[in-house]
Design an enzyme around this catalytic site. Structure first.
Site, PDB file in Angstrom:
ATOM      1  N   PRO A  21     -14.854 -45.904  -0.963  1.00 47.65           N
ATOM      2  CA  PRO A  21     -14.614 -45.809  -2.416  1.00 47.65           C
ATOM      3  C   PRO A  21     -13.601 -44.724  -2.773  1.00 47.65           C
ATOM      4  CG  PRO A  21     -16.982 -45.687  -1.897  1.00 47.65           C
ATOM      5  CD  PRO A  21     -16.255 -45.642  -0.602  1.00 47.65           C
ATOM      6  N   LYS A  23     -10.882 -43.997  -1.235  1.00 47.58           N
ATOM      7  CA  LYS A  23      -9.517 -44.547  -1.097  1.00 47.58           C
ATOM      8  C   LYS A  23      -9.141 -45.332  -2.359  1.00 47.58           C
ATOM      9  CE  LYS A  23      -8.100 -43.667   3.230  1.00 47.58           C
ATOM     10  NZ  LYS A  23      -8.490 -44.384   4.424  1.00 47.58           N
ATOM     11  N   ASP A  79      -3.159 -45.814   7.241  1.00 43.49           N
ATOM     12  CA  ASP A  79      -3.738 -45.274   8.460  1.00 43.49           C
ATOM     13  C   ASP A  79      -3.156 -43.883   8.610  1.00 43.49           C
ATOM     14  OD1 ASP A  79      -5.567 -45.821  10.619  1.00 43.49           O
ATOM     15  OD2 ASP A  79      -3.859 -45.623  11.970  1.00 43.49           O
ATOM     16  N   SER A  80      -4.008 -42.927   8.887  1.00 49.49           N
ATOM     17  CA  SER A  80      -3.524 -41.551   8.940  1.00 49.49           C
ATOM     18  C   SER A  80      -4.322 -40.760   9.951  1.00 49.49           C
ATOM     19  CB  SER A  80      -3.631 -40.901   7.549  1.00 49.49           C
ATOM     20  OG  SER A  80      -4.959 -40.995   7.071  1.00 49.49           O
ATOM     21  N   ASP A 166      -8.971 -31.166   7.390  1.00 52.45           N
ATOM     22  CA  ASP A 166      -8.311 -30.287   6.414  1.00 52.45           C
ATOM     23  C   ASP A 166      -8.655 -28.800   6.574  1.00 52.45           C
ATOM     24  OD1 ASP A 166      -7.032 -32.452   5.348  1.00 52.45           O
ATOM     25  OD2 ASP A 166      -8.085 -32.448   3.428  1.00 52.45           O
ATOM     26  N   HIS A 191       0.735 -35.507   3.391  1.00 54.65           N
ATOM     27  CA  HIS A 191       1.370 -36.634   4.078  1.00 54.65           C
ATOM     28  C   HIS A 191       1.192 -37.925   3.282  1.00 54.65           C
ATOM     29  CE1 HIS A 191      -2.731 -35.862   5.212  1.00 54.65           C
ATOM     30  NE2 HIS A 191      -2.899 -37.015   5.796  1.00 54.65           N
ATOM     31  N   ARG A 192       0.015 -38.092   2.657  1.00 51.17           N
ATOM     32  CA  ARG A 192      -0.249 -39.301   1.870  1.00 51.17           C
ATOM     33  C   ARG A 192       0.623 -39.310   0.617  1.00 51.17           C
ATOM     34  NH1 ARG A 192      -5.283 -39.286   2.646  1.00 51.17           N
ATOM     35  NH2 ARG A 192      -5.349 -40.856   4.250  1.00 51.17           N
TER      36      ARG A 192
END
Length: 204
Positions: A21, A23, A79-80, A166, A191-192
């Site tokens: 959720p 995301k 994808d990360s 993180d 990055h996102r």
């Protein structure tokens, strides 16, 4: 990427190829102002595919294509993960798997630290986060974007914010970890965020 060949995302529903959720909320915050209405793959009863790709981009593309095909709507997937230079860029695409079936990122961070200790101080503590975003349409058309943020790893972890790795990652130019940083500041440089900026420039 040649933006002239890009297909634009039209206002309306967009499947988020994730059962997370968080995301969906993130996509809503970033794309909602452009008239995009995200719906989760989970709420549509879509399966989570095996991530068999060997790169972040390949896994994002695989998830987006499946969700678009099964739903008949455009779909977005990401994808990360964390890539540690001294560890040959591991955990990389296996970042979530290092956390085990319980998604225990305390355990995952300890594993990274243990591997770094074995590598020795001369190996250094440089790392980067990577994010690959893919948008797919039901006819198989695909657009992909990547973002990266470089930094160093600290131990012990610091801060309760963010998620995943993180609390042990300090981005270059800062003295706080992503876990200590104000969420708005983190989202500005992550990055996102970089990948989403590229996506918005191309598709909106």
């Amino acid at each position: 990427m040649n933006y002239q060949d890009s297909r634009k995302l039209q206002p309306g529903k967009l499947v988020v190829a994730s059962h997370n959720p968080g995301k969906v909320k993130e996509v809503a915050a970033l794309l909602g102002p452009h008239g995009i209405e995200p719906v989760s793959a989970g709420s549509l009863g879509l399966p989570e595919p095996d991530e068999t790709g060997t790169t972040f981009a390949a896994n994002a593309e695989l998830k987006a294509l499946l969700a678009a095909d099964l739903s008949g709507m455009p779909a977005i997937a990401d994808d990360s993960g964390l890539c540690v230079e001294a560890l040959g860029l591991e955990p990389g695409i296996f970042s979530a798997r290092w956390a085990g079936p319980d998604k225990d990122f305390g355990l995952a961070m300890r594993l990274v630290e243990e591997h770094l200790e074995r590598a020795g101080p001369e190996a250094g503590r440089n790392a980067h986060f990577m994010c690959a975003l893919a948008v797919a349409w039901p006819d198989g058309h695909l657009e992909a974007f990547e973002g990266r943020v470089d930094g160093t790893l600290v131990w012990p972890p610091r801060g309760n914010g963010g998620f995943g790795y993180d609390p042990m990652f300090v981005p270059n130019g800062y003295d706080q970890t992503f876990g200590e940083m104000d969420p708005d500041e983190k989202h500005r440089i992550s990055h996102r965020a970089m990948a989403f900026e590229k996506l918005k420039a191309a598709l909106l």
